[in-house]
Design an enzyme around this catalytic site. Sequence first.
Site, PDB file in Angstrom:
ATOM      1  CG  ASP A  63     101.370 -56.417  82.902  1.00 35.82           C
ATOM      2  OD1 ASP A  63     101.639 -56.503  81.688  1.00 35.82           O
ATOM      3  OD2 ASP A  63     100.234 -56.638  83.374  1.00 35.82           O
ATOM      4  CG  HIS A 260      96.215 -59.406  85.373  1.00 38.07           C
ATOM      5  ND1 HIS A 260      95.425 -58.462  84.783  1.00 38.07           N
ATOM      6  CD2 HIS A 260      97.440 -59.279  84.810  1.00 38.07           C
ATOM      7  CE1 HIS A 260      96.128 -57.801  83.878  1.00 38.07           C
ATOM      8  NE2 HIS A 260      97.359 -58.278  83.881  1.00 38.07           N
TER       9      HIS A 260
HETATM   10 ZN   LIG Z   1      98.539 -58.030  78.788  1.00 35.90          ZN
HETATM   11 ZN   LIG Z   2      98.809 -57.922  82.332  1.00 34.80          ZN
END
Ligand SMILES: [Zn+2]
Ligand SMILES: [Zn+2]
Length: 292
Positions: A63, A260
Amino acid sequence: MKVVFLGTAAGRPTRERSLPCIALQFEGETILFDCGENAQRQMISVVSPSKIGRIFISHFHGDHYLGLGGLLQTMSLNKRETPLSIYGPQGTIEYLKHYFASGHFGVRFDISLFEMGEATIEEELYSIRSFPVDHGVPTIGFVFEEKEKRGRFLEKKAKSLGIRGRLFSDIEEKGQIEIDGRVITLEEVTGPPRKGRKVVYSADTLPCQRVVEMAHHCDMLIHEGTYLNDEDRHGTYHTTVSEACEIAKKAGVKTLVLTHVSQRYEEEEIKEEAEKWLPGTVIARDLMEIEM
Ligand SMILES: [Zn+2]
Ligand SMILES: [Zn+2]
């Protein structure tokens, strides 16, 4: 100086949130922190890829870096000639060499790769320092710090000493000038040096003492706030919203920005939780811009 949140999701994208990517715009340069999938699309009309000189990758979970390939392709299609530097934790050179060796990647400008553990890059106007955090795989956080700036002109004093018009730029350039036989130094006509702005980004990590130390009295701490409780965290190397707030409090940061965030929560829930622990905490949203 501006911070643009291009992606604020954790793990996988949602309709509202793209994967992690933050652009810091400073004096005409754009510095990218993480480059999740879709980063280049988020940049359209907001961040010009040609202004990006450096990309810092916190770690090699998908990600946080899988948007690199597409972005580099676009830079190449745009006939970029300016070299690009990519920095990351231990393993960066090996991982990216493999990545760039896949398919007919064909990027036609120079890319330099650097591995950073605990390191500092010094530039004329700023420094960027990396430090290890606690995420189960090699992961680093970053401190962007503007260099100390000269104090403001004490206009009244300067004028009383005969400084007018072009003499202001003269004294700034040369550090001193002479008027009617008297030498006047820049220090005489300016206030005390001004502290530079400091932005700290810690991507994925368990609550980490190093972040508290590095974020000491910073203007902005951008920290992950993936989960709302330990149960949801389920043994993963992430931080809860309350823990991130505690870290920011301990470090005495001016503004905490949480990013996040897990797709399992509504933004309202995260906001409510953060308000309980540290009122004024900002929950990052895609394309949010914070002018500093
Ligand atoms: Zn990570
Ligand atoms: Zn991450």
